[in-house]
Design an enzyme around this catalytic site. Structure first.
Site, PDB file in Angstrom:
ATOM      1  N   CYS A   2      -5.174 -10.875  -9.443  1.00 28.95           N
ATOM      2  CA  CYS A   2      -6.559 -11.349  -9.340  1.00 28.95           C
ATOM      3  C   CYS A   2      -6.654 -12.410  -8.244  1.00 28.95           C
ATOM      4  O   CYS A   2      -5.670 -12.972  -7.814  1.00 28.95           O
ATOM      5  CB  CYS A   2      -6.986 -11.987 -10.656  1.00 28.95           C
ATOM      6  SG  CYS A   2      -6.650 -10.973 -12.085  1.00 28.95           S
ATOM      7  N   ARG A  27      -5.689  -7.830  -2.392  1.00 26.73           N
ATOM      8  CA  ARG A  27      -4.745  -7.923  -3.514  1.00 26.73           C
ATOM      9  C   ARG A  27      -5.037  -6.890  -4.580  1.00 26.73           C
ATOM     10  O   ARG A  27      -4.243  -6.703  -5.491  1.00 26.73           O
ATOM     11  CB  ARG A  27      -4.802  -9.320  -4.116  1.00 26.73           C
ATOM     12  CG  ARG A  27      -4.531 -10.414  -3.122  1.00 26.73           C
ATOM     13  CD  ARG A  27      -5.278 -11.672  -3.481  1.00 26.73           C
ATOM     14  NE  ARG A  27      -4.665 -12.335  -4.599  1.00 26.73           N
ATOM     15  CZ  ARG A  27      -3.915 -13.429  -4.491  1.00 26.73           C
ATOM     16  NH1 ARG A  27      -3.696 -13.939  -3.314  1.00 26.73           N
ATOM     17  NH2 ARG A  27      -3.391 -13.989  -5.531  1.00 26.73           N
ATOM     18  N   GLY A 100      -3.595 -14.603 -14.653  1.00 29.28           N
ATOM     19  CA  GLY A 100      -2.448 -14.743 -15.545  1.00 29.28           C
ATOM     20  C   GLY A 100      -2.733 -14.096 -16.893  1.00 29.28           C
ATOM     21  O   GLY A 100      -3.706 -13.361 -17.054  1.00 29.28           O
ATOM     22  N   GLU A 483      12.631   3.955   0.119  1.00 28.34           N
ATOM     23  CA  GLU A 483      11.465   3.191   0.574  1.00 28.34           C
ATOM     24  C   GLU A 483      10.403   4.125   1.131  1.00 28.34           C
ATOM     25  O   GLU A 483       9.210   3.960   0.889  1.00 28.34           O
ATOM     26  CB  GLU A 483      11.904   2.162   1.601  1.00 28.34           C
ATOM     27  CG  GLU A 483      10.786   1.390   2.266  1.00 28.34           C
ATOM     28  CD  GLU A 483       9.877   0.640   1.290  1.00 28.34           C
ATOM     29  OE1 GLU A 483      10.230   0.484   0.103  1.00 28.34           O
ATOM     30  OE2 GLU A 483       8.777   0.246   1.730  1.00 28.34           O
ATOM     31  N   LYS A 487       6.531   4.460  -0.258  1.00 28.41           N
ATOM     32  CA  LYS A 487       5.365   4.293   0.618  1.00 28.41           C
ATOM     33  C   LYS A 487       4.390   5.444   0.422  1.00 28.41           C
ATOM     34  O   LYS A 487       3.202   5.254   0.229  1.00 28.41           O
ATOM     35  CB  LYS A 487       5.830   4.228   2.070  1.00 28.41           C
ATOM     36  CG  LYS A 487       5.201   3.195   2.949  1.00 28.41           C
ATOM     37  CD  LYS A 487       4.981   1.882   2.302  1.00 28.41           C
ATOM     38  CE  LYS A 487       6.248   1.279   1.802  1.00 28.41           C
ATOM     39  NZ  LYS A 487       6.092   0.212   0.826  1.00 28.41           N
ATOM     40  N   GLU A 490       2.715   5.392  -3.140  1.00 28.35           N
ATOM     41  CA  GLU A 490       1.776   4.327  -3.527  1.00 28.35           C
ATOM     42  C   GLU A 490       0.477   4.389  -2.731  1.00 28.35           C
ATOM     43  O   GLU A 490      -0.541   3.887  -3.193  1.00 28.35           O
ATOM     44  CB  GLU A 490       2.402   2.946  -3.396  1.00 28.35           C
ATOM     45  CG  GLU A 490       2.774   2.521  -2.006  1.00 28.35           C
ATOM     46  CD  GLU A 490       3.278   1.083  -1.980  1.00 28.35           C
ATOM     47  OE1 GLU A 490       2.792   0.244  -2.737  1.00 28.35           O
ATOM     48  OE2 GLU A 490       4.191   0.819  -1.194  1.00 28.35           O
ATOM     49  N   HIS A 506      23.465  18.385  -7.636  1.00 28.52           N
ATOM     50  CA  HIS A 506      23.658  18.004  -9.048  1.00 28.52           C
ATOM     51  C   HIS A 506      22.356  18.070  -9.832  1.00 28.52           C
ATOM     52  O   HIS A 506      22.266  17.545 -10.936  1.00 28.52           O
ATOM     53  CB  HIS A 506      24.273  16.599  -9.117  1.00 28.52           C
ATOM     54  CG  HIS A 506      25.589  16.512  -8.437  1.00 28.52           C
ATOM     55  ND1 HIS A 506      26.736  17.083  -8.939  1.00 28.52           N
ATOM     56  CD2 HIS A 506      25.925  15.979  -7.241  1.00 28.52           C
ATOM     57  CE1 HIS A 506      27.738  16.869  -8.105  1.00 28.52           C
ATOM     58  NE2 HIS A 506      27.272  16.203  -7.057  1.00 28.52           N
TER      59      HIS A 506
HETATM   60  C1  AGP Z   1       5.470  -2.284  -1.879  1.00 31.43           C
HETATM   61  O1  AGP Z   1       4.818  -1.454  -0.946  1.00 31.43           O
HETATM   62  C2  AGP Z   1       4.659  -2.480  -3.128  1.00 31.43           C
HETATM   63  N1  AGP Z   1       3.375  -2.961  -2.831  1.00 31.43           N
HETATM   64  C3  AGP Z   1       5.392  -3.217  -4.207  1.00 31.43           C
HETATM   65  O2  AGP Z   1       6.444  -2.384  -4.631  1.00 31.43           O
HETATM   66  C4  AGP Z   1       5.999  -4.580  -3.830  1.00 31.43           C
HETATM   67  O3  AGP Z   1       7.069  -4.399  -2.930  1.00 31.43           O
HETATM   68  C5  AGP Z   1       6.556  -5.242  -5.095  1.00 31.43           C
HETATM   69  O4  AGP Z   1       5.473  -5.439  -5.991  1.00 31.43           O
HETATM   70  C6  AGP Z   1       7.254  -6.576  -4.826  1.00 31.43           C
HETATM   71  O5  AGP Z   1       6.342  -7.476  -4.282  1.00 31.43           O
HETATM   72  P1  AGP Z   1       6.904  -8.848  -3.644  1.00 31.43           P
HETATM   73  O6  AGP Z   1       7.769  -8.451  -2.471  1.00 31.43           O
HETATM   74  O7  AGP Z   1       5.685  -9.612  -3.245  1.00 31.43           O
HETATM   75  O8  AGP Z   1       7.705  -9.540  -4.697  1.00 31.43           O
END
Ligand code: AGP
Length: 608
Positions: A2, A27, A100, A483, A487, A490, A506
């Site tokens: 948030c 965010r 939070g 990775e 990408k 997500e 396997h």
């Molecule tokens: C990565 O593309 C994601 N947005 C997510 O996995 C991110 O890497 C993860 O939440 C960790 O975030 P941070 O590096 O801010 O701790």
């Protein structure tokens, strides 16, 4: 995560609240709201489900000149995304926004019988609790806030206003970041410094357990036990250009394309290619302490975890008798893992606020293990709680999908590994190739990006139709493949998963059919032949393969090849990762999804 904004000063609060929330949009959120209070104590509360544009439609009919107010973008945890669950929440004369989770909200709610609850949120419980001590102004707002917070279990970053004290703002934090902007006849607050850029360069980062009473020209910080805290004013490093799209359609593409520059910032003053040395001052470990290190624990989530995996492959190649364990923070925090003495922990986090990573940091510190942060966000909680650290300095990473931070996290950790190896007396003939490649990497990244954007943009059109994908790599290319899969997953919502090439037979090979396409990383070098034969295994089953390679020898008849031309041998997988970043971006654009704010995700996950 948030977003919180707050304002008290001579200007119109609504203007900053809306502009500040727009800065925090990246965010991720599903509803938003603001409240302002007039000098006469009249509150104007506006909330809306969906994007800030919905809020602005309502605001157009509710313009106010009020000089104090708070705002919030909500990423639903307790209670579905809706207007009634959107913040700010009211209780009597007070209004509250909260980041939070109040873990004991049910017990607290059971005691608050006088309050007529309208939402399903834990935040409204906190508002009612504060009001129960405020008793409509018989106690100063800040005291009521303190008394309520003493009963709270969980995490919070809050901002509170009262119609009875319309020139004040009270903020407090425990586990969710808050930064106070020090202005001229105005005081601002936000959950992320990017909301303050352009308003002030002077910031105070609140610490856990602190409460601040803000007016337009005063800031009074105390602990929950009423001990005064001397505020340390720091400079906000970023600038407006850094948080705007700079002509790109999306932040994601901007951040992919700016990696030559962002990596240069990571390397600045730390790598000397001429004399083949690396110098990292931040970790704060002496030569003797570096020599003693026998075990590295690398902790992170998501992309940060993948960065740790990839860096770990490199470090063990050039550092003798070191064991390396890279762990997923959300798992590690609950394990009864034994940490050998002579360990050092690398805590990897772009935002520096990820709850699981922060929890691991605190657990590991309890065992007396030195903790080194590999963090981007200056002044973030993790950055302030580690024993030492190396900021990656890539600038604000706005898109939810992490790209430039990944590249710099890997290199920052490799540089830490080189620092250990130098202290252990590893021959320069082993280390120099790594150092020289690192020094040349920004330029190589530029060449690969310029050389592959159009190719990848075209290829993406052929693969956007798939709902399933397999990413494949061997050795250092395997974490890079992980990775790449994350990408694509997500941002395009494609069911993408990575497997070690050697694992195909396997099990995963059974998946290969027309539902899937495959992305195979085939770096030049000793394992080339092995990777080529793995590609043949997939090809023989009719795989729809994209092969990313820097080898001139690769000539199998796969559907698509992205050839990387580079002098790099060691860090070729990092260059291949650029291609996968671009592939994820262009497939998502073709699918028409929200590239920078994928559904269900947030840029910084400050809740478990
Ligand atoms: C990565 O593309 C994601 N947005 C997510 O996995 C991110 O890497 C993860 O939440 C960790 O975030 P941070 O590096 O801010 O701790």
């Amino acid at each position: 995560m948030c977003g919180i904004v707050g304002y008290v000063g001579d200007k119109k609060a609504q203007d900053f609240l809306i502009s500040g929330l727009k800065r925090l949009e990246y965010r991720g959120y599903d509803s938003a709201g603001i409240v302002t209070v007039s000098e006469k104590g009249k509150a104007t509360l506006i909330r809306a489900k969906g994007k800030i544009a919905e809020l602005e439609k309502k605001l157009a009919k509710n313009k106010r000149d009020d000089n104090v107010g708070i705002g919030h973008t909500r990423w639903a945890t307790h209670g579905e995304p809706s207007e009634k669950n959107a913040h700010p929440h009211q209780a009597g004369s007070i209004y509250l926004v909260h980041n939070g989770i109040i873990e004991n909200y049910k017990e607290l709610k059971a005691e608050l019988k006088e309050h007529d609850f309208k939402s399903e949120t834990d935040t409204e419980v906190l508002a009612a609790l504060i009001n129960s001590f405020y008793k409509d102004g018989k106690h100063p707002l800040v005291n009521a806030v303190v008394q309520a917070l003493k009963l709270v279990k969980g995490t919070y970053g809050i901002a509170v206003v009262s119609v009875l004290e319309p020139s004040e703002l009270v903020v407090a934090r425990s586990g969710s970041p808050l930064v106070i902007g020090v202005g001229n006849n105005e005081t601002l607050v936000a959950s992320d410094a990017s909301a303050l850029v352009g308003h002030t360069k002077r910031a105070i980062y609140l610490n856990d357990g602190e409460v601040a009473l803000l007016t337009k020209n005063s800031i009074e910080i105390k602990t929950l036990n009423a001990e005064p805290v001397s505020a340390k004013v720091e400079e906000i490093e970023t600038n407006l250009a850094a948080i705007q799209k700079g002509g790109y359609d999306h932040f994601l593409l901007k951040e992919i394309m700016e990696q030559p520059d962002s990596l240069r910032e990571t390397l600045r003053g730390r790598v000397n290619a001429e004399n083949g040395t690396v110098r990292l001052g931040g970790p704060g470990l002496s030569e003797a302490e570096l020599r003693k290190i026998k075990h590295l624990i690398i902790v992170g989530c998501g992309t940060a975890y993948h960065a740790g995996l990839l860096a770990g492959y490199y470090i063990e190649k050039f550092t003798p008798e070191i064991t390396i364990e890279t762990v997923i923070a959300s798992e590690y925090r609950y394990r009864d893992a034994y940490i050998p003495k002579d360990s050092v922990a690398l805590i990897v986090s772009q935002s520096g606020e990820t709850a699981d990573t922060l929890a691991c940091l605190r657990e590991i510190k309890k065992q007396g293990i030195p903790t080194i942060g590999i963090v981007n966000a200056i002044g973030s909680t993790i950055a302030r709680e580690v024993d030492g650290g190396t900021y990656v300095h890539v600038g604000p990473e706005i898109s939810v999908a992490s790209t430039k931070a990944f590249t710099s996290q890997v290199i920052a950790m490799v540089m830490f590994g080189l620092t250990i190896a130098q202290a252990k007396g590893v021959k320069s003939s082993i280390l120099t190739p790594y150092i020289k490649e690192i020094a040349g990497l920004p330029e190589e990244i530029r060449k690969v990006l310029d050389g592959s954007v159009e190719t990848v943009k075209k290829i993406a059109k052929d693969y956007a139709k798939y709902d399933h994908a397999i990413y494949l790599g061997r050795d250092v290319a395997y974490p890079a493949a992980m990775e790449g899969a994350l990408k694509l997953k997500e941002v395009s919502y494609t069911d993408a998963n990575a497997y070690a090439f050697g694992e195909l037979k396997h099990g995963p090979l059974a998946l290969v059919d027309d539902r899937f396409f495959e992305v195979a990383l085939v770096p030049d070098g000793v394992l080339l032949e092995k990777s080529v034969s793995n590609v043949q295994e997939v090809l023989a089953r009719g795989g729809h393969m994209i092969v990313v390679t820097n080898s001139d020898e690769f000539d199998l008849p796969v559907e698509s090849v992205v050839k990387i031309t580079t002098s790099m041998k060691l860090f070729a997988p990092l260059l291949m990762n650029l291609v996968m970043q671009l592939l994820a971006y262009y497939i998502t654009v073709d699918k028409g999804y929200n590239v920078d704010q994928p559904r269900n995700l947030a840029k910084s996950v400050t809740v478990e």
